[in-house]
Design a protein around this motif. Structure first.
Motif, mmCIF file in Angstrom:
data_model
loop_
_atom_site.group_PDB
_atom_site.id
_atom_site.type_symbol
_atom_site.label_atom_id
_atom_site.label_comp_id
_atom_site.label_asym_id
_atom_site.label_seq_id
_atom_site.Cartn_x
_atom_site.Cartn_y
_atom_site.Cartn_z
ATOM 1 N N UNK A 32 6.507 -1.467 0.600
ATOM 2 C CA UNK A 32 7.546 -0.736 -0.127
ATOM 3 C C UNK A 32 7.926 0.560 0.597
ATOM 4 N N UNK A 33 6.933 1.244 1.141
ATOM 5 C CA UNK A 33 7.209 2.472 1.879
ATOM 6 C C UNK A 33 8.120 2.198 3.071
ATOM 7 N N UNK A 34 7.834 1.136 3.800
ATOM 8 C CA UNK A 34 8.666 0.777 4.946
ATOM 9 C C UNK A 34 10.060 0.355 4.491
ATOM 10 N N UNK A 35 10.141 -0.405 3.414
ATOM 11 C CA UNK A 35 11.421 -0.842 2.870
ATOM 12 C C UNK A 35 12.272 0.362 2.485
ATOM 13 N N UNK A 41 19.105 3.294 1.424
ATOM 14 C CA UNK A 41 19.937 3.491 2.615
ATOM 15 C C UNK A 41 19.882 2.309 3.582
ATOM 16 N N UNK A 42 18.734 1.656 3.660
ATOM 17 C CA UNK A 42 18.629 0.512 4.578
ATOM 18 C C UNK A 42 19.490 -0.657 4.091
ATOM 19 N N UNK A 43 19.681 -0.775 2.787
ATOM 20 C CA UNK A 43 20.608 -1.781 2.264
ATOM 21 C C UNK A 43 22.023 -1.449 2.744
ATOM 22 N N UNK A 69 6.867 -10.291 -2.584
ATOM 23 C CA UNK A 69 6.417 -9.266 -3.517
ATOM 24 C C UNK A 69 7.569 -8.866 -4.428
ATOM 25 N N UNK A 70 7.324 -7.890 -5.296
ATOM 26 C CA UNK A 70 8.371 -7.417 -6.196
ATOM 27 C C UNK A 70 9.574 -6.911 -5.402
ATOM 28 N N UNK A 71 10.747 -7.395 -5.729
ATOM 29 C CA UNK A 71 12.016 -7.126 -5.037
ATOM 30 C C UNK A 71 11.934 -7.410 -3.536
ATOM 31 N N UNK A 72 10.923 -8.186 -3.138
ATOM 32 C CA UNK A 72 10.815 -8.685 -1.765
ATOM 33 C C UNK A 72 10.619 -7.587 -0.738
ATOM 34 N N UNK A 73 9.765 -6.602 -1.078
ATOM 35 C CA UNK A 73 9.441 -5.547 -0.113
ATOM 36 C C UNK A 73 8.986 -6.127 1.207
ATOM 37 N N UNK A 74 8.203 -7.206 1.138
ATOM 38 C CA UNK A 74 7.586 -7.754 2.347
ATOM 39 C C UNK A 74 8.514 -8.668 3.138
#
Length: 370
Positions: A25-28, A167-169, A337-342
């Motif tokens: 999640x942190x990376x996402x 922002x990455x989105x 994972x939740x909201x596809x962090x991974x």
């Protein structure tokens, strides 16, 4: 209280933060890998999560200012973004609306604003917007790609991830010629922390203000992309606003409910502005997406992670049941994972491509199969 008891309490608190904010999640959310490692080391050494993350943000600000002073605007922009990510995850460790949380969220906003000013030749530009609503203001960030956008996507989160966290989105959308509104809706971000708008208003109407702004400012078709419980808000907005041309729901409940996690309950309380669990439950019931009464006529994409500990496929099925437009897709990552962090990069590519096809189709272009 003895040092041993204090250490045990801090360790338990940090363990809870690690569960809520895993490395994926942190990376996402834009944190650099080096900072993820340093944050992990700091909390294992006994630092408080918010203090350790804030320290990382301050370091990134120093590097950004140094880059600016040397005339390296692109590097400064990247460092300001890293600082923003550190500050947003620092405030995420505090669920209630304390002065400390507001301070950290303000630092996040300031870092995002610095991103906007850091470089003049960039793939996209960003500026803050405030829209009048309910006697106050809704806050968001308008990200514009180079050239005229083919459409605009309003992106938003749920209980703890808001606005420029995504922002990455916006990067993925801008690369495909689309603008983004990174929205902070009712109960979220500065809209809540500074303007006092909670989750007791007409949520679809509130997000409809962002849709209307996108239509007026950028022109072209508009889509909505909601993440976590924000996916519910996206579905309600799409069902009730004919200006929405495409909708993506990423890991959401159609019928939200209190979960047996302290963090979830505290965040739900902060969104509504009350700790009364009966009031929270009643508000969740009010927000339920009922396919018997709600209809999503525009194209719909639902994303699901098979390893999501919060949201099951059954929780999301009503969105699919309520889709009546014929263009409906479900994408599942079995280990997601939740909201596809991974699967963040792949998720962003899949959804950005999907929106590009649907919003271009709204303008009469050829449809591409999903």
């Amino acid at each position: 209280m003895t040092d041993t008891v204090i250490d045990a309490a801090l360790s338990a608190e940090n363990a809870a933060h690690r569960r809520a904010m895993p490395a994926t999640r942190l990376l996402d959310g834009g944190m650099l890998y080096a900072d993820v490692v340093l944050l992990e080391q700091a909390i294992l050494a006994g630092d408080h999560w918010d203090v350790a993350a804030e320290r990382l943000g301050e370091h990134r600000l120093e590097l950004a200012e140094c880059a600016l002073g040397s005339g390296h605007g692109v590097t400064a922009r990247q460092q300001f973004r890293a600082a923003a990510a550190a500050f947003v995850f620092a405030q995420m460790a505090i669920n209630s609306d304390t002065d400390r949380k507001r301070e950290l969220y303000d630092r996040f906003g300031a870092a995002v604003a610095a991103v906007a000013a850091a470089a003049t030749v960039v793939p996209s530009s960003i500026r803050k917007v405030e829209l009048p609503f309910a006697g106050s203001s809704l806050v968001g960030w308008h990200v514009q790609p180079t050239g005229t956008p083919v459409g605009t996507v309003v992106v938003f989160g749920g209980q703890s991830g808001w606005g420029a966290t995504y922002l990455r989105y916006a990067d993925a959308l801008a690369e495909r010629g689309m603008a983004t509104i990174l929205a902070e809706g009712p109960g979220q971000g500065e809209t809540r922390l500074r303007h006092g708008i909670y989750l007791d208003v007409d949520v679809a109407d509130a997000y409809g203000h962002f849709v209307r702004y996108a239509t007026e400012q950028a022109g072209g078709p508009v889509g909505v992309w909601g993440n976590s419980v924000g996916g519910l808000f996206a579905a309600l907005t799409a069902a009730r606003n004919p200006a929405v041309r495409a909708c993506c729901v990423n890991g959401s409940f159609a019928a939200p409910r209190l979960l047996p996690f302290r963090t979830f309950t505290e965040q739900a309380a902060a969104m509504l502005g009350t700790t009364d669990e009966a009031a929270i439950t009643a508000n969740f019931a009010r927000l339920r997406f009922d396919p018997g009464t709600e209809s999503i006529r525009c194209p719909l994409l639902v994303l699901h992670g098979g390893a999501d500990p919060l949201v099951t496929m059954e929780d999301q099925q009503p969105f699919l049941d309520g889709a009546t437009g014929g263009d409906v897709a479900l994408r599942v990552w079995d280990d997601g994972e939740h909201t596809l962090y991974n699967h963040a990069d792949e998720r962003n590519d899949v959804v950005a491509d999907w929106f590009a096809d649907r919003l271009s189709l709204s303008e009469g272009n050829t449809h591409h199969a999903f």
